[in-house]
Design a protein around this motif. Structure first.
Motif, PDB file in Angstrom:
ATOM      1  N   ALA A  12      40.872  75.426  50.239  1.00 40.57           N
ATOM      2  CA  ALA A  12      39.585  74.771  50.495  1.00 40.57           C
ATOM      3  C   ALA A  12      38.456  75.492  49.760  1.00 40.57           C
ATOM      4  CB  ALA A  12      39.310  74.749  51.994  1.00 40.57           C
ATOM      5  N   ASP A  13      38.426  76.813  49.898  1.00 43.10           N
ATOM      6  CA  ASP A  13      37.333  77.562  49.292  1.00 43.10           C
ATOM      7  C   ASP A  13      37.375  77.511  47.769  1.00 43.10           C
ATOM      8  OD1 ASP A  13      35.394  78.617  51.010  1.00 43.10           O
ATOM      9  OD2 ASP A  13      36.915  79.886  51.938  1.00 43.10           O
ATOM     10  N   SER A  14      38.576  77.670  47.227  1.00 42.66           N
ATOM     11  CA  SER A  14      38.641  77.698  45.767  1.00 42.66           C
ATOM     12  C   SER A  14      38.367  76.319  45.190  1.00 42.66           C
ATOM     13  CB  SER A  14      39.974  78.253  45.282  1.00 42.66           C
ATOM     14  OG  SER A  14      40.992  77.322  45.455  1.00 42.66           O
ATOM     15  N   THR A  15      38.680  75.261  45.936  1.00 39.09           N
ATOM     16  CA  THR A  15      38.357  73.920  45.451  1.00 39.09           C
ATOM     17  C   THR A  15      36.846  73.722  45.407  1.00 39.09           C
ATOM     18  OG1 THR A  15      40.344  73.189  46.570  1.00 39.09           O
ATOM     19  CG2 THR A  15      38.893  71.468  45.755  1.00 39.09           C
ATOM     20  N   ALA A  67      41.461  75.635  42.849  1.00 37.95           N
ATOM     21  CA  ALA A  67      40.575  75.413  41.710  1.00 37.95           C
ATOM     22  C   ALA A  67      41.369  74.838  40.537  1.00 37.95           C
ATOM     23  CB  ALA A  67      39.911  76.723  41.312  1.00 37.95           C
ATOM     24  N   THR A  68      42.585  75.342  40.346  1.00 38.49           N
ATOM     25  CA  THR A  68      43.415  74.828  39.257  1.00 38.49           C
ATOM     26  C   THR A  68      43.730  73.352  39.484  1.00 38.49           C
ATOM     27  OG1 THR A  68      44.386  77.010  39.135  1.00 38.49           O
ATOM     28  CG2 THR A  68      45.498  75.268  37.929  1.00 38.49           C
ATOM     29  N   GLN A 108      33.151  83.098  47.620  1.00 39.43           N
ATOM     30  CA  GLN A 108      33.831  84.121  46.816  1.00 39.43           C
ATOM     31  C   GLN A 108      34.226  85.311  47.683  1.00 39.43           C
ATOM     32  OE1 GLN A 108      31.261  85.028  43.541  1.00 39.43           O
ATOM     33  NE2 GLN A 108      31.893  83.213  42.393  1.00 39.43           N
ATOM     34  N   ARG A 109      33.358  85.636  48.643  1.00 35.13           N
ATOM     35  CA  ARG A 109      33.656  86.765  49.508  1.00 35.13           C
ATOM     36  C   ARG A 109      34.891  86.466  50.359  1.00 35.13           C
ATOM     37  NH1 ARG A 109      28.891  87.604  51.712  1.00 35.13           N
ATOM     38  NH2 ARG A 109      28.403  89.357  50.359  1.00 35.13           N
ATOM     39  N   ARG A 110      34.910  85.245  50.931  1.00 35.79           N
ATOM     40  CA  ARG A 110      36.080  84.868  51.748  1.00 35.79           C
ATOM     41  C   ARG A 110      37.350  84.930  50.913  1.00 35.79           C
ATOM     42  NH1 ARG A 110      32.637  81.169  54.222  1.00 35.79           N
ATOM     43  NH2 ARG A 110      33.114  79.574  52.665  1.00 35.79           N
ATOM     44  N   LEU A 111      37.284  84.363  49.718  1.00 38.22           N
ATOM     45  CA  LEU A 111      38.470  84.357  48.857  1.00 38.22           C
ATOM     46  C   LEU A 111      38.893  85.783  48.507  1.00 38.22           C
ATOM     47  CD1 LEU A 111      37.800  81.455  46.318  1.00 38.22           C
ATOM     48  CD2 LEU A 111      39.621  81.593  48.006  1.00 38.22           C
TER      49      LEU A 111
END
Lengths: 557, 560
Positions: free
Chosen positions: B191-194, B310-311, B241-244
């Protein structure tokens, strides 16, 4: 750019990065200490494993009796994992904070530079740089800086332990160590150059690609699209060949480092084996046991690991230095000082003996003095390059005069040839000028610029989205929307730079009517234009030529 | 996951290279395992042998075979690692070339309707970012889990051969770790990277606004307000970014925890087997150290998979971009126009989002050889009309015939050969003047190029350039002025031999004197051709037969 000046810039980038590090010293310290403690735990873990093995094999101790040792081992491992997490998250925090702070600083500075200085940059490129180059700083703070300490401290600690166990083995490790800084610097220099070149070629490659995509319609019109596919492929392949040449060198230098590490480990292992068999009578060799031998063996790879990590993070440093160079270039631009003094009620604008020069172009305006009475509609005319825009920018405070003084009201409204539209609704765009304006006020402003008809055709009314390119509305409509803001603001002084250029007759008529309405509201208008229709509306005409004032005769002043 | 399929298929076209690359990675990992494990074996074995010798047992011990093995592993590791890096980077760069040309080829097949959007700089930036995100599909997501799986299997099976009971411990643990660091990690960061990409985009937009609108933001005192928006969006981005980053740190720590603990567990198991005489002491140490060496195979997994979302998002956007509109219509007629007569019958065209049509039942006939100018205020739809006439857009209803054939059904090559169209924007490319001209006619010789430049009054300028026709004009022609670019685009048209010429604002940004010069020189080339010019100002267009006005979707004849 020559090599020497490149090195000088990198030096100042290094200093700048160090300054940045000061702000996150606490986090960097936590990351470093966690890494250091983790390194010492590795030594402890190796010692415990060697003890267990020696006890179980050489002394024949029953495994049950070794249970406390195993429990200790489990504790060490759990602690190691926790410290690893701590090191990584503390580094992360340092990186995040530096990035946020750098972006804030850049934003602050770009605002101080003012629109005129900033116009030297391509805005989309600048936004990209601000975003990507500040991201590029991350690895340097999150990984490289803590690792720099660890790469010195952990191998040293291991060396001391190994030396206590068997000084000859320590000598073997040390023998390969002096070579390491040498190769590190080789790799470092290579990596920096490589990074710079990689940035450039990648940007050029992306440029070629984007270029072709952007002009695809034209390529198709000429039946050239098929051939362009090959061109895109060929450009990418050229890039591959060129970068492989440099990559091979870079990989080779790191392979040499690895080779020495591997040879050192193999040498230590074989030395210990021979010593245990009693084949080596020299020095401390006869005293080696399974415990000390295994202990040393387990430590040997860990001796090189921090150095290998540092080599891996070296590109973080190179990327940060390259990014720092570019960001510093922006930060070093001197800000436009704005010695503006508030004017009195009768004279809206007073310039006394002002002159402006631009670097590389010399004096572009003045010295001149000028009084503009409150409520006057003044048009500035003159050939292109005469200094019309500079005069407006000077009054706005976007450029600072070399000499003289400038008085104007505190607040002013501004509009130039390219209207600025926000990514948001029509209402968002209008409220830029007056945050608390009611919908009625917005409608009234739109009426002044003749956009009500258009708005009525939009199903979403004031909530109609305008994207950042103003797509969906024509250039003329965009200009009028920006002009509507002037009506919403209470600014007594209105500065307009060629507000009717590039407009068709219809939009132009609306703009002219709006200017008239603004003048009727008693605002002071200062308009750069060589449009006859605008001249007719004005109370007074100022003629500029080569930065000098030639007062013309106004319409009915 | 599914969105990656077309790109995986693209990767698999280089199956051989990928397999060899993975093989080299596997050799590197196994050499590291071997170096550590055999060294441990040697030390333990020598210690045990020495003890036996001390006790008076004269057992033979060959120190040279394991010594040689250690040296071989050390060398293999270095060499394999070097070749693996060189080879795999080469592969990645080849894949980048495949991907770029593949995406570009997909875009060229697009209907032109989708193309105006391609000019948007932000969209283009995203396009390159998306391609970059997919470049590393192989090195970050495909190869590492495969290498970890193969290395785990190899080590687990080898240890199982020495001590079958160990298989029950090592294999499930390693497989679960693989699962955790790949699929579970990917899900955890999805979810976060998306969202990262979208957040980055909107931050970029706000930055752009601040730079482009600085004058107005300062004038209206809105700078602080805008700045607060910007900071809010940045805070959102950094929080993600911090969570990831924290999750990634967690997974990295997990790899350490599991591998180290497994190694200790294997040591305990093996020592137990040694004490009951099932396993030699040296092999017991060998087994524990082999597991320790496996850590390297798992180390890179979490960093790749935490950004899996994200990919996938990049792949999704890229595919959407390429499929945004239906592919170009396949021509259905083989009949070719015989005359240059253009006839538009009741053309109707409306943009999907717009309320009012751009063209509302427009009828027009242009006889061969006629010259027509169509004027209209900005936003009246002149460029859209020009696109329609050139066959770049299809009308919603009505018919457009060229020489009796429907323009949108003509084979593209036939249409291009007969109708030349100067679009409102000059599309220039990062290439030389000559190459930019030769897009129109790859066979044109230098005399023809000079002639075309003369016609648009650029020959004198080009002669004075140090590199002449080979002068590089920069990305999108940024190194030459707008007016020069406009004329260069016009010159391109002159290299063709069309029956109908459509010019959209051909003289934009040119001064009166230049317009007159070009108008005179153009006159000759326009003889025997039909021509429609769209412009604000019809002065400068030579020999016009008719002038019409486009307003509110209707076309009116201008009465002089």
């Amino acid at each position: 750019m020559t090599d020497t000046s490149g090195a000088a810039v990198t030096d100042s980038a290094r200093v700048w990065l160090h300054d940045k590090a000061r702000a996150v010293r606490g986090w960097l310290l936590i990351a470093t200490l966690a890494g250091l403690a983790g390194g010492w735990l590795i030594i402890a873990q190796a010692g415990v494993i060697a003890s267990i093995v020696a006890a179980a094999i050489s002394a024949g101790v029953n495994l049950d009796e070794l249970l406390p040792w195993f429990a200790g081992l489990g504790g060490i491992i759990a602690l190691r994992a926790a410290l690893q997490w701590l090191q990584e998250t503390a580094g992360l925090e340092a990186g995040l904070r530096v990035r946020r702070q750098t972006r804030a600083e850049l934003l602050e500075h770009s605002a101080r530079l003012g629109p005129v200085r900033l116009s030297a940059y391509h805005s989309a490129e600048l936004a990209g740089q601000l975003l990507e180059h500040s991201e590029a700083l991350h690895g340097y703070f999150a990984r490289f800086m803590p690792q720099m300490v660890l790469a010195a401290a952990i191998p040293l600690s291991i060396l001391l332990v190994v030396a206590r166990l068997d000084w000859l083995a320590a000598v073997f490790l040390l023998a390969s160590a002096p070579l390491i800084p040498l190769f590190m610097s080789l790799i470092g220099m290579g990596a920096e150059r490589l990074n710079r070149r990689q940035f450039e070629t990648l940007a050029r490659l992306a440029g070629t690609f984007l270029d072709r995509v952007r002009g695809l319609a034209t390529l198709q019109l000429f039946g050239h699209a098929e051939r362009s596919i090959d061109e895109v492929a060929r450009a990418a392949d050229d890039y591959r060949r060129r970068s492989m040449r440099t990559l091979r060198v870079a990989f080779l230098s790191s392979a040499v480092l690895e080779f020495f590490a591997a040879v050192a480990i193999a040498t230590v292992a074989i030395y210990i084996g021979f010593a245990l068999l009693g084949f080596i009578e020299f020095g401390p060799a006869p005293q080696l046991t399974l415990f000390s031998g295994l202990f040393i063996l387990l430590l040997a790879p860990e001796f090189f690991q921090p150095l290998r990590n540092l080599a891996q993070h070296y590109h973080d440093r190179a990327a940060a230095l390259a990014a720092g160079d570019i960001l510093l270039d922006l930060l070093r631009q001197p800000a436009a000082a704005t010695p503006i003094t508030t004017s009195n009620a009768h004279t809206a604008v007073r310039l006394t003996g002002v002159s402006v020069s631009h670097p590389g172009r010399g004096r572009v305006l003045g010295p001149l003095s000028l009084d503009i009475a409150a409520g006057q509609f003044v048009v500035i005319d003159g050939p292109s390059g005469a200094g019309k825009s500079t005069l407006l920018q000077l009054v706005a405070g976007f450029v600072s005069p070399d000499d003289g003084h400038c008085h104007r009201p505190d607040s002013f409204a501004w509009l130039d040839q390219r209207p600025f539209l926000l990514h948001g609704s029509v209402a968002d765009n209008l409220r830029l000028a007056a945050a608390t304006a009611t919908d009625d006020a917005l409608y009234a402003a739109l009426r002044e610029v003749g956009l009500t008809d258009w708005l009525e055709r939009q199903p979403r009314g004031l909530a109609t989205p305008i994207d950042e390119r103003g797509s969906g509305i024509s250039g003329g409509q965009a200009q009028r929307l920006a002009l509507a803001r002037v009506f919403l603001s209470a600014a007594p002084l209105v500065l307009l730079d060629e507000p009717s250029a590039h407009l068709d007759a219809h939009s132009e008529a609306h703009v002219l009517r709006s200017l008239q309405a603004l003048a009727a509201q008693g605002r002071t208008l200062l308009v750069a234009s060589h449009h006859a229709a605008v001249h007719e509306l004005a109370d007074r005409r100022i003629q500029l030529d080569a930065g000098q004032l030639i007062e013309g005769h106004g319409g009915h002043a | 996951m599914l969105e990656l399929r077309p790109y995986l298929r693209l990767l698999l076209r280089r199956r051989g290279r990928l397999l060899l690359g993975i093989g080299l990675m596997l050799v590197t990992v196994l050499a590291a395992v071997g170096l550590l494990a055999v060294s441990g074996w040697l030390i333990t074995a020598t210690a045990v042998t020495a003890a036996l010798w001390a006790a008076g047992n004269r057992v033979a011990f060959d120190v040279y075979v394991p010594g040689g093995a250690i040296r071989a592993f050390a060398l293999t590791r270095t060499v394999a690692r070097y070749f693996e890096r060189v080879y795999n980077h080469d592969t990645v760069l080849r894949l980048l070339a495949d991907l770029r040309s593949g995406v570009f080829a997909a875009l060229t097949r697009l209907d032109v309707l989708a193309q105006p959007r391609l000019r948007d700089g932000l969209l283009l930036n995203r396009l390159t970012a998306d391609i970059d995100a997919l470049d590393n599909l192989y090195l970050r997501l495909l190869a590492p889990p495969l290498v970890a799986l193969l290395a785990s299997l190899a080590v687990a099976l080898l240890l199982g051969w020495f001590l079958p009971a160990s298989l029950l411990l090592t294999l499930p643990t390693l497989l679960i770790l693989l699962l955790l660091t790949s699929l579970v990690c990917a899900r955890h960061g999805y979810a976060d990277s998306t969202r990262q990409m979208a957040l980055g985009e909107s931050l970029r937009l706000r930055l752009l606004e601040q730079f482009q609108g600085l004058a107005e933001l300062i004038a209206y005192g809105a700078l602080d307000r805008h700045r607060r928006w910007l900071v809010e969006e940045e805070t959102d981005l950094l929080a993600g970014q911090r969570r990831l980053g924290r999750r990634l740190a967690g997974y990295n720590a997990l790899v350490t925890l599991v591998i180290q603990t497994l190694s200790v567990a294997v040591l305990a198991l093996a020592l137990q087997a040694f004490q009951i005489g099932e396993l030699s002491a040296a092999l017991a140490v060998f087994m524990a150290l082999a597991v320790l060496g496996l850590g390297e195979a798992f180390a890179a997994l979490p960093a790749g998979f935490i950004h899996f979302g994200a990919t996938c998002a990049a792949a999704r956007r890229l595919t959407e971009q390429a499929n945004r509109s239906e592919p170009q219509a396949v021509p259905t007629t083989t009949r070719l126009p015989r005359t240059a007569q253009l006839h538009a019958e009741s053309l109707y065209f409306r943009y999907p989002a717009a309320e009012t049509p751009v063209l509302d039942r427009v009828t027009l006939t242009l006889e061969p050889g006629q010259r027509l100018a169509i004027s209209g205020r900005s936003g009246s739809g002149k460029s859209t009309f020009a696109d329609l006439l050139a066959g770049l857009r299809r009308p919603d209803s009505g018919e457009l015939l060229f020489g009796g054939c429907r323009v949108d059904q003509l084979p593209p090559d036939a249409r291009r050969a007969r109708i030349a169209y100067l679009t409102q924007r000059s599309d220039l490319f990062a290439a030389s003047i000559a190459d930019n001209l030769r897009i129109a006619s790859s066979a044109a010789d230098r005399d023809e190029l000079w002639q075309a430049l003369h016609c648009v009054d650029l020959a004198d300028w080009a002669t004075r350039l140090p590199d002449g026709l080979d002068t590089w004009i920069g990305e999108a022609g940024h190194r030459i002025s707008g007016g020069q670019g406009r004329r260069l685009a016009l010159a391109r048209l002159l290299l063709r031999d069309p029956w109908l010429v459509i010019l959209d604002e051909p003289f934009a940004g040119l001064d009166r004197a230049t317009i007159n010069t070009i108008g005179e020189r153009l006159d000759g080339w326009l003889q025997q051709r039909s021509c429609i010019v769209f412009c604000h100002d019809t002065r400068g267009v030579p020999g016009l037969d008719r002038v019409m006005q486009l307003a509110a979707g209707r076309l009116h004849e201008n009465r002089p």
